[in-house]
Design a protein around this motif. Structure first.
Motif: not given
Length: 133
Positions: A1-30
């Motif tokens: 289970x700790x591996x899944x949680x670590x992957x979850x946190x890393x994926x969240x950071x990676x998705x936030x970075x991608x959404x920040x870099x891609x601007x309006x082309x990838x949005x998370x939230x309103x």
């Protein structure tokens, strides 16, 4: 289970970075969401993304292995982009705001996510032996 949680946190950071870099082309939230609401949206999208990468991706990549070999691995870009679009579809069904403008933006987003995951994963991987001093 700790591996899944670590992957979850890393994926969240990676998705936030991608959404920040891609601007309006990838949005998370309103756009009008508070920081707390945005963090919850990123956490939910990351949870779905991690679950898809843990359960769906290995099956698809195993079935696509001959095509991946023939294309020298470039098929993985397409597979990862399609998994990102699948994440968009699933989160939409749960009412979580996550949007990618199209296939090519999903390809670019999956490249950014892969790079960020690789860099952050290098800091968290405890399985590698430490060099002797």
């Amino acid at each position: 289970m700790p591996r899944f949680v670590t992957a979850w946190i890393l994926s969240g950071l990676a998705l936030a970075a991608a959404a920040g870099l891609l601007g309006d082309h990838m949005n998370i939230g309103v756009a009008g969401d508070s920081t707390g609401e945005r963090v919850v949206a990123i956490a939910l999208v990351a949870l779905v993304f991690t679950a898809i990468n843990a359960f769906v991706a290995p099956v698809i990549k195993t079935l696509s292995l001959p095509f991946i070999i023939v294309t020298l691995g470039f098929a993985l870009l397409v597979i990862n982009a399609l998994l990102l679009l699948l994440t968009e579809w699933v989160t939409d069904k749960f009412g979580v705001e996550f949007h990618v403008d199209g296939f090519w933006w999903a390809v670019l987003g999956s490249i950014v996510i892969s790079i960020v995951n690789a860099v952050l994963g290098g800091f968290t991987n405890k399985n590698h032996p430490r060099p002797a001093r």
